[in-house]
Enzyme design. Structure first.
Site, short mmCIF file in Angstrom:
data_model
loop_
_atom_site.label_atom_id
_atom_site.label_comp_id
_atom_site.label_asym_id
_atom_site.label_seq_id
_atom_site.Cartn_x
_atom_site.Cartn_y
_atom_site.Cartn_z
N HIS A 1 0.88 -1.18 0.00
CA HIS A 1 0.00 0.00 0.00
C HIS A 1 0.91 1.23 0.00
O HIS A 1 1.70 1.42 0.93
CB HIS A 1 -0.92 -0.01 1.22
CG HIS A 1 -1.89 -1.15 1.19
ND1 HIS A 1 -2.20 -1.90 2.30
CD2 HIS A 1 -2.61 -1.66 0.16
CE1 HIS A 1 -3.09 -2.83 1.95
NE2 HIS A 1 -3.35 -2.71 0.66
N GLU B 1 1.72 3.82 2.96
CA GLU B 1 2.12 3.31 4.27
C GLU B 1 3.63 3.47 4.40
O GLU B 1 4.41 2.52 4.23
CB GLU B 1 1.62 1.88 4.44
CG GLU B 1 0.09 1.88 4.39
CD GLU B 1 -0.56 0.50 4.46
OE1 GLU B 1 -1.79 0.45 4.48
OE2 GLU B 1 0.17 -0.52 4.48
N HIS C 1 2.90 -3.23 7.08
CA HIS C 1 1.83 -2.26 6.77
C HIS C 1 1.62 -1.32 7.95
O HIS C 1 2.08 -1.57 9.06
CB HIS C 1 0.50 -2.99 6.52
CG HIS C 1 0.48 -3.79 5.28
ND1 HIS C 1 -0.23 -3.43 4.17
CD2 HIS C 1 1.11 -4.95 4.97
CE1 HIS C 1 -0.06 -4.32 3.22
NE2 HIS C 1 0.75 -5.26 3.67
N GLU D 1 0.62 -5.11 10.94
CA GLU D 1 0.01 -3.78 11.00
C GLU D 1 0.69 -3.07 12.16
O GLU D 1 0.60 -3.49 13.31
CB GLU D 1 -1.50 -3.89 11.24
CG GLU D 1 -2.26 -4.54 10.10
CD GLU D 1 -2.41 -3.64 8.87
OE1 GLU D 1 -2.04 -2.44 8.94
OE2 GLU D 1 -2.91 -4.14 7.85
ZN ZN Z 1 -1.54 -1.83 4.19
#
Ligand code: ZN
Length: 324
Positions: A53, A56, A148, A211
């Site tokens: 992504h 990020e 992420h 995350e």
């Molecule tokens: Zn992500």
């Protein structure tokens, strides 16, 4: 020096794309993809990816610093290492993705994404990961950390997601996530279309999607708040002992259901700003569509990645129960 992130931001390959450097050889395999192979024997083949992504940023900066310190000789490489900045075009434009979320496109490209800007990159990364694992010594243990940061606030700010897998969960991977001071582990119970599901299911790698909290634009991140995972990744690539966990025990959850939006009148009984790991008690109605309630049975459940705005047919949230 290796201008890893700079080359991606400038959309320009480095002047040389392979070489030898203080105990390892390196090769720029594709845009934002760097493979480092130690000269001496090694026991692990490790993939570190970030920027799947594009917005990020903090984990991208962590990988950049890691590369710099390896090339500067501050960190001695003891594993074969594949470093990946996942979606270069999205990284340059500061967006999550250009056309489609790459992390829903692995493991067989869904037809509706075939023409997307990201489709070719997903195919390229699948091929590179395949070459990396299959051309490492057969006895080398395979790892993949996909890094992420989350969009919404989270009651448990840092957590790892394990893909659904047939092979046992790797003790070294679990120890590293514990040492990284994560708040929680989440075990998927159904196949996904993520990068880690790909490396886990096809190559039996010990894979986890991490995350790691919130990111800001490049240069504005407080990287000190990512120091625990940074230390762990450095220990992993340099073969050093993991730091000891100082926080309370990590919590563990299992994904028990996905809420699928099947109707236009889908309503989630949760504020837009509600954090990840919001809890629902037995009897609570989580969502309603066409008058049909989705209610909690006997055990409290937690919700992850709630998103009532998704297109019909897609997942509007994951339902978790806590594991002992
Ligand atoms: Zn992500």
């Amino acid at each position: 020096m290796m201008d890893f992130l700079g080359s991606v931001l400038a959309h320009k390959a480095p002047v040389s794309t392979q070489g030898m450097h203080g105990g390892f050889s390196w090769e720029w395999l594709a845009e934002g993809v760097l493979c480092l192979t130690p000269e001496q024997a090694y026991e692990k083949a490790v993939v570190l990816s970030a920027g799947v992504h594009g917005n990020e940023t903090a984990p991208i900066e962590l990988l950049e610093q890691l590369v710099q310190d390896i090339f500067a000789g501050k960190l001695k490489l003891q594993v074969r290492l594949l470093l990946i900045l996942g979606n270069p075009e999205a990284i340059r434009s500061g967006q999550r993705y250009i056309e489609h979320d790459m992390n829903r496109m692995f493991c067989g490209l869904p037809q509706q994404f075939a023409a997307a800007a990201e489709a070719q990159r997903v195919a390229e990364l699948e091929q590179i990961a395949a070459d990396f694992f299959t051309h490492s010594p057969a006895q080398a243990q395979r790892y993949h950390y996909d890094l992420h940061t989350a969009i919404r606030p989270s009651l448990l700010p840092t957590f790892a997601l394990f893909p659904q897998q047939a092979h046992a969960y790797d003790a070294t991977l679990l120890a590293s996530l514990n040492a990284a001071e994560l708040d929680a582990l989440v075990y998927h119970s159904a196949p996904g279309k993520t990068f880690t599901h790909f490396t886990s299911s096809v190559f039996q790698a010990a894979s986890a999607t991490l995350e790691l909290g919130h990111a800001k634009p490049f240069g504005q991140n407080d990287l000190a708040s990512f120091s625990a995972i940074d230390q762990v990744l450095r220990a992993v690539v340099s073969g050093q002992a993991l730091p000891a966990r100082k926080r309370q025990a990590i919590q563990a959850f299992q994904v028990t259901d996905s809420i699928i939006k099947t109707e236009d009148d889908f309503q989630l009984n949760l504020a837009d700003s509600a954090p990840n790991f919001s809890v629902f008690q037995p009897g609570d109605v989580i969502a309603v569509q066409q008058g049909q309630p989705y209610a909690v049975a006997q055990q409290p459940v937690w919700i992850l990645f709630p998103n009532p705005q998704v297109k019909k047919g897609l997942r509007a949230g994951l339902i978790l129960t806590e594991l002992n």
